[in-house]
Design a protein around this motif. Structure first.
Motif, PDB file in Angstrom:
ATOM      1  N   THR A 155       0.948  -1.264  -0.051  1.00 55.71           N
ATOM      2  CA  THR A 155       0.002  -0.059  -0.010  1.00 55.71           C
ATOM      3  C   THR A 155       0.698   1.209  -0.091  1.00 55.71           C
ATOM      4  OG1 THR A 155      -0.111   0.157   2.350  1.00 55.71           O
ATOM      5  CG2 THR A 155      -1.994  -1.167   1.320  1.00 55.71           C
ATOM      6  N   THR A 156       0.214   2.302  -0.257  1.00 59.23           N
ATOM      7  CA  THR A 156       1.029   3.661  -0.249  1.00 59.23           C
ATOM      8  C   THR A 156       1.533   3.816   0.914  1.00 59.23           C
ATOM      9  OG1 THR A 156      -0.560   4.583  -2.101  1.00 59.23           O
ATOM     10  CG2 THR A 156       0.844   6.269  -0.902  1.00 59.23           C
ATOM     11  N   GLU A 157       0.732   3.641   1.989  1.00 57.00           N
ATOM     12  CA  GLU A 157       1.444   4.102   3.340  1.00 57.00           C
ATOM     13  C   GLU A 157       2.800   3.290   3.676  1.00 57.00           C
ATOM     14  OE1 GLU A 157      -1.707   3.437   2.609  1.00 57.00           O
ATOM     15  OE2 GLU A 157      -2.574   5.480   2.815  1.00 57.00           O
ATOM     16  N   ARG A 158       2.742   2.117   3.407  1.00 57.56           N
ATOM     17  CA  ARG A 158       3.641   1.178   3.670  1.00 57.56           C
ATOM     18  C   ARG A 158       4.920   1.559   2.608  1.00 57.56           C
ATOM     19  NH1 ARG A 158       1.526  -4.980   4.540  1.00 57.56           N
ATOM     20  NH2 ARG A 158       0.176  -4.442   6.275  1.00 57.56           N
ATOM     21  N   GLN A 159       4.724   2.061   1.603  1.00 59.10           N
ATOM     22  CA  GLN A 159       5.777   2.545   0.883  1.00 59.10           C
ATOM     23  C   GLN A 159       6.535   3.643   1.269  1.00 59.10           C
ATOM     24  OE1 GLN A 159       5.018   2.776  -3.536  1.00 59.10           O
ATOM     25  NE2 GLN A 159       3.248   1.299  -3.269  1.00 59.10           N
ATOM     26  N   VAL A 160       5.449   4.748   1.904  1.00 64.77           N
ATOM     27  CA  VAL A 160       6.110   5.785   2.324  1.00 64.77           C
ATOM     28  C   VAL A 160       6.926   5.653   3.481  1.00 64.77           C
ATOM     29  CG1 VAL A 160       5.461   7.984   3.651  1.00 64.77           C
ATOM     30  CG2 VAL A 160       4.190   7.270   1.646  1.00 64.77           C
ATOM     31  N   VAL A 161       6.612   4.373   4.339  1.00 64.08           N
ATOM     32  CA  VAL A 161       7.414   4.138   5.546  1.00 64.08           C
ATOM     33  C   VAL A 161       8.683   3.647   5.224  1.00 64.08           C
ATOM     34  CG1 VAL A 161       7.247   2.542   7.481  1.00 64.08           C
ATOM     35  CG2 VAL A 161       5.470   3.767   7.162  1.00 64.08           C
ATOM     36  N   ILE A 162       8.582   2.587   4.014  1.00 61.18           N
ATOM     37  CA  ILE A 162       9.790   2.282   3.502  1.00 61.18           C
ATOM     38  C   ILE A 162      10.896   3.294   3.028  1.00 61.18           C
ATOM     39  CG2 ILE A 162      10.841   0.853   1.902  1.00 61.18           C
ATOM     40  CD1 ILE A 162       8.478  -1.032   1.907  1.00 61.18           C
ATOM     41  N   ALA A 163      10.272   4.334   2.278  1.00 64.62           N
ATOM     42  CA  ALA A 163      11.163   5.422   1.827  1.00 64.62           C
ATOM     43  C   ALA A 163      11.546   6.155   2.781  1.00 64.62           C
ATOM     44  CB  ALA A 163      10.420   6.222   0.816  1.00 64.62           C
ATOM     45  N   ALA A 164      10.962   6.440   3.935  1.00 63.64           N
ATOM     46  CA  ALA A 164      11.306   7.316   5.111  1.00 63.64           C
ATOM     47  C   ALA A 164      12.529   6.552   5.746  1.00 63.64           C
ATOM     48  CB  ALA A 164      10.170   7.709   5.986  1.00 63.64           C
ATOM     49  N   VAL A 165      12.466   5.350   6.115  1.00 60.94           N
ATOM     50  CA  VAL A 165      13.285   4.664   6.600  1.00 60.94           C
ATOM     51  C   VAL A 165      14.826   4.510   5.868  1.00 60.94           C
ATOM     52  CG1 VAL A 165      14.092   2.027   7.303  1.00 60.94           C
ATOM     53  CG2 VAL A 165      11.775   2.999   7.817  1.00 60.94           C
ATOM     54  N   ILE A 166      14.494   4.357   4.437  1.00 57.31           N
ATOM     55  CA  ILE A 166      15.774   4.627   3.733  1.00 57.31           C
ATOM     56  C   ILE A 166      16.520   5.892   3.724  1.00 57.31           C
ATOM     57  CG2 ILE A 166      16.433   4.418   1.330  1.00 57.31           C
ATOM     58  CD1 ILE A 166      14.270   2.291   1.011  1.00 57.31           C
ATOM     59  N   LEU A 167      15.765   7.046   3.652  1.00 52.31           N
ATOM     60  CA  LEU A 167      16.058   8.342   3.590  1.00 52.31           C
ATOM     61  C   LEU A 167      16.888   8.464   4.984  1.00 52.31           C
ATOM     62  CD1 LEU A 167      16.465  10.819   2.155  1.00 52.31           C
ATOM     63  CD2 LEU A 167      14.241  11.570   3.208  1.00 52.31           C
ATOM     64  N   GLY A 168      16.283   8.143   6.244  1.00 50.15           N
ATOM     65  CA  GLY A 168      16.627   8.353   7.607  1.00 50.15           C
ATOM     66  C   GLY A 168      18.151   7.643   7.746  1.00 50.15           C
ATOM     67  N   GLY A 169      18.130   6.163   7.036  1.00 48.35           N
ATOM     68  CA  GLY A 169      19.345   5.494   7.097  1.00 48.35           C
ATOM     69  C   GLY A 169      20.562   6.340   6.356  1.00 48.35           C
ATOM     70  N   VAL A 170      20.251   6.798   5.244  1.00 49.12           N
ATOM     71  CA  VAL A 170      21.316   7.491   4.512  1.00 49.12           C
ATOM     72  C   VAL A 170      21.902   8.769   5.463  1.00 49.12           C
ATOM     73  CG1 VAL A 170      21.716   9.037   2.580  1.00 49.12           C
ATOM     74  CG2 VAL A 170      20.460   6.849   2.041  1.00 49.12           C
ATOM     75  N   TYR A 171      20.807   9.354   5.994  1.00 52.45           N
ATOM     76  CA  TYR A 171      21.445  10.537   7.051  1.00 52.45           C
ATOM     77  C   TYR A 171      22.365   9.931   8.019  1.00 52.45           C
ATOM     78  CZ  TYR A 171      19.125  14.350   4.541  1.00 52.45           C
ATOM     79  OH  TYR A 171      18.768  15.693   3.605  1.00 52.45           O
ATOM     80  N   VAL A 172      21.781   8.970   8.490  1.00 53.79           N
ATOM     81  CA  VAL A 172      22.502   8.155   9.822  1.00 53.79           C
ATOM     82  C   VAL A 172      23.871   8.134   9.308  1.00 53.79           C
ATOM     83  CG1 VAL A 172      22.873   6.123  11.494  1.00 53.79           C
ATOM     84  CG2 VAL A 172      20.582   7.393  11.212  1.00 53.79           C
TER      85      VAL A 172
END
Length: 845
Positions: free
Chosen positions: A332-349
């Motif tokens: 679903t769209t909500e899960r895709q957004v969560v996955i994208a946010a986790v990936i972006l957060g990992g890059v910033y870490v």
């Protein structure tokens, strides 16, 4: 074989002017670094120690202490290499004869190889008489074996004695075993992650649904029945046709209507029959010429069949050719957004804590995003991923890097630094304000990246003259570059996207109106930013905490160390050169330790001897090649003129990337460059690769619905506000959402996504908002938000890359501590300007 320091300056000479000592020797070291890097043929990541020299241990041969003593006792006709004994080491104690060090007095002027008559130091013979390298393989093996042992000494000594504040990121000391365990754990985790993402990506095929060609009219529609939807969550439709490259225009009478319908029968999950219907309206272009592909995702109820109906509404009953394909997604769209946010957060870490280099962090994030797309059923092909890269930006960066690299050979940057030093009369803050103001003015008419490429080398030279820390000055410059770029329609890419949009031009947002309104606001932001910048730098020591001699010596050690790491010992000659460079670092480290023992901290807040220094600087920093300077200024002037012309004359069909590439080719021909490797060595390949990986990452996050989700949620928040307060809240929300989002993700795709959202919002009869205030809030937030983080704007990354190449790289957190408060302050001033002019004064714009 002899490497010498061509400078006649002595680091211990008290008569030398501040900022002058060690300068020539530093440039010599940088020149040698470039030259020997070319010999090596390949370059690797610069490490903090001599770990790369362990490969010398593979050379055969055994060295006995008696042979070493014989080598140290050779006649004065021999050229030898010495190894100083400090802080006793067992192998070196075995190699040495006498441990008395009273005869050792090395300075920066000490050559790499010298004649020795002192038996208190161990020597290694490198050249004798007319002996050739080819006829001395045994002797070479002995030298390299000794070089390996001295390398081990350097490793232990540098880890225990050199405490460079630029390299220390932890406030506590870790044992060598603990550091080794942490390093192994980090490498293991990252390698496991890469392997897993690679496996996930390879387990799913590329999306291979073929494009279906069709034609519709008001009398003939097209219908498609999908029966193989299974239990997927989303249906993704892609339609190509002569559409308007903008958003839905309710006044347009010609459009395509796509209806998606699904009916779920009664069963265990539902007691009643439920039907979901989606209507998708796409406006048609009046000329029917451009082929535009649009995409939309629909959420389905179940695995029941789906009916897709396409119909055209045109005035002349003509046929409209279209192409269409569909894709089933599992998440679903909500899960895709969560996955994208986790990936972006990992890059910033990874970037914030400097776990890996930012280029590798962007590559890892891109790999994770591509693997996520594959797992949800939307894996892109290789050709699609390549199309995501913005080659115009890469061409602009590459062309300007070539131009600046050739320009630096003329000595122009050193000359400009001396002139700026003379203009500021030795005072720091007038000089910083002048540099920031000029950078802001230039960036209003030039691209921010171009401005920083021209200003960064000058700033570094000037800071070296004044014994300043270049990092703080560079961060201030790039902040004001981003501020100045927001003033005009051509200063920043988000502004170019806004002015280029045809729908916004119909609403009255053209070059003149946009520049006129934004220029006033940015001038207010600019002049209020100078006092705030001074406040941020109030407790910061802009001067180096150590004398200029020590600072330059530390920097030169890093240059020599970098040179040694870049040489790959593919031949015996290169191996010997690597040993020489390693020994040079040992000599300089010895000089540094001696100076640190006798150093008394005496830092002046103003260079009181600036008049005398100016005379010395004029002698040392002159234009070295006037003919090449004329060629460079001519070509650069034409390139900048073409940049301006491209913005105002639409008949010139050249993008900025093409202009930069042509300029680089012109200058390469005029300068008659023979050694092309030296020029390519100065190109920031890591920066170019970072941008390529960042483009892929941002587009993949957009495919995961992250950017669309931000826009939709912003629109919902605006609709929830009462009507009498809706315009003011809309300006505030759009401003701050744009600023914060542009700090975290690239502002180019975010601006391109938010424009249609705001257009649709303004055309919604229930909302009733004018489009101009929303667009100005978007432009203000997207441009000023780039100062929030290091990767928030392209100019930030370019400046950091050039500074790192010169040995003055700054980290994510160093930029964040200054950039984020400046972003908050400037966005607050910009928001007040928007509210005061639109809400308070009632400007209709």
């Amino acid at each position: 074989m002899y490497l010498e320091n061509k400078s006649d300056l002595d680091l211990k000479s008290p008569a030398a002017a501040p900022g002058l000592q060690g300068r020539s020797s530093l440039r010599t070291a940088e020149a040698v670094a470039g030259g020997y890097g070319e010999v090596a043929g390949g370059y690797g990541e610069v490490a903090g120690n001599f770990g790369g020299l362990r490969l010398l241990e593979g050379f055969s041969g055994r060295i006995e202490s008696q042979k070493l003593q014989q080598a140290s006792a050779r006649s004065a006709g021999n050229c030898v290499m010495h190894a100083e004994d400090r802080q006793s080491f067992s192998m070196v104690n075995f190699l040495k004869g006498n441990t008395n060090q009273t005869g050792s007095n090395h300075t920066e002027r000490s050559p790499l190889i010298r004649f020795s008559q002192d038996d208190s130091i161990t020597y290694m013979t490198l050249y004798e008489g007319e002996e050739t390298w080819d006829n001395s393989s045994l002797e070479l093996d002995r030298r390299c074996r000794l070089g390996s042992e001295v390398t081990s000494l350097s490793l232990s000594r540098s880890s225990s004695t050199e405490k460079d504040p630029l390299d220390v990121h932890l406030n506590f000391k870790l044992s060598n075993s603990m550091r080794s365990c942490i390093s192994i754990f980090k490498i293991g985790c990252i390698f496991t992650f890469v392997v897993l993402m690679s496996l996930f990506f390879s387990m799913y095929p590329d999306r291979d649904n073929p494009w279906r060609m069709l034609a519709v009219s008001p009398t003939e529609s097209f219908s498609l029945n999908l029966t193989d939807f299974r239990d997927n969550a989303l249906l993704k439709l892609q339609v190509g046709g002569p559409f308007v490259s903008g958003m839905v225009d309710l006044t347009n009478e010609e459009y395509i209507l796509i209806q998606v319908e699904q009916t779920e029968e009664a069963g265990p999950r539902r007691r009643r029959v439920q039907t979901v219907i989606y209507n998708w309206t796409i406006p048609l272009h009046s000329e029917r010429s451009d082929q535009v592909i649009t995409t939309k995702t629909f959420e389905m109820l179940s695995s029941d069949p789906i009916i897709i109906t396409v119909q055209a509404f045109v005035q002349d009953n003509s046929m409209v050719p279209l192409s269409m394909t569909h894709q089933s997604l599992y998440v679903t769209t909500e899960r895709q957004v969560v996955i994208a946010a986790v990936i972006l957060g990992g890059v910033y870490v990874l970037i914030i804590f400097e776990i890996v280099h930012r280029t590798l962090a962007a590559m890892l994030g891109s790999l994770a995003a591509l693997a996520a797309l594959a797992m949800i059923g939307d894996r892109p092909s290789l050709s699609t991923v390549v199309e995501w890269i913005d080659y115009e930006t890469l061409a602009l960066l590459f062309g300007m890097m070539i131009l600046v690299a050739i320009f630096s050979e003329t000595g122009f940057f050193d000359y400009c630094a001396v002139k700026a030093y003379q203009l500021s009369r030795g005072k720091v803050w007038p000089m910083i304000i002048i540099l920031c103001l000029i950078a802001a003015i230039l960036s209003a008419f030039l691209d921010n990246v171009t401005t920083m490429m021209l200003f960064t080398p000058v700033t570094i030279r000037l800071c070296e003259v004044l014994n300043l820390d270049p990092r703080h000055v560079l961060i201030a410059e790039v902040i004001f570059t981003n501020i100045g770029g927001a003033a005009t329609a051509v200063g920043d890419p988000p502004n170019v996207i806004i002015v280029s949009n045809q729908d916004l031009r119909k609403s009255g947002i053209d070059f003149a109106s946009f520049t006129g309104y934004m220029f006033l606001g940015i001038c207010l932001v600019l002049f209020t930013s100078f006092p705030f910048l001074r406040l941020l730098y109030w407790n910061k020591k802009l001067y180096n905490k150590e004398s200029s001699e020590i600072v330059e010596l530390r920097h030169e050690i890093r240059v020599w160390r970098q040179t040694a790491q870049r040489i790959s010992p593919a031949s015996r000659e290169e191996t010997a050169v690597k040993c020489l460079l390693m020994q040079k670092v040992l000599n300089l480290e010895s000089v540094l330790r001696k100076q640190l023992k006798t150093f008394q901290r005496q830092i002046s807040q103003e260079d009181k001897n600036w008049e005398n220094n100016i005379q010395e600087l004029h002698k040392k920093n002159r234009i070295t090649d006037r003919v090449l300077l004329v060629k460079c200024i001519s070509v650069l002037g034409v390139v900048i003129f073409m940049f301006f012309l491209n913005s105002f004359v639409p008949s010139i069909h050249l993008e900025l990337g093409w202009i930069a590439i042509f300029g680089a080719l012109w200058l390469l021909v005029l300068a008659d460059i023979q050694d092309f490797e030296i020029i390519l060595h100065r190109v920031e390949w890591a920066t170019l690769l970072f941008f390529a990986a960042l483009f892929v990452l941002m587009e993949a996050l957009a495919q995961l619905q992250l950017i669309d989700y931000i826009g939709v949620q912003t629109a919902l928040l605006i609709k929830a506000v009462p009507e009498e307060q809706r315009l003011a809240m809309a300006i505030i929300l759009v401003m701050w959402v744009s600023a914060l989002a542009s700090s975290l993700i690239d502002n180019i795709p975010f601006t391109a996504t938010m424009i249609p959202v705001l257009i649709n919002l303004s055309q919604d009869a229930d909302v009733n908002l004018p489009i101009k205030p929303l667009i100005f809030a978007l432009a203000m937030g997207a441009c000023l938000g780039g100062n929030g983080t290091l990767i928030g704007a392209s100019a930030n990354v370019v400046c950091a890359g050039i500074a790192e190449q010169h040995g003055y790289g700054f980290s994510f957190m160093e930029f964040f501590r200054l950039g984020f408060p400046m972003m908050l302050m400037t966005c607050t001033i910009g928001m007040c300007y928007l509210l005061a002019t639109i809400i308070g004064l009632g400007w209709t714009l």
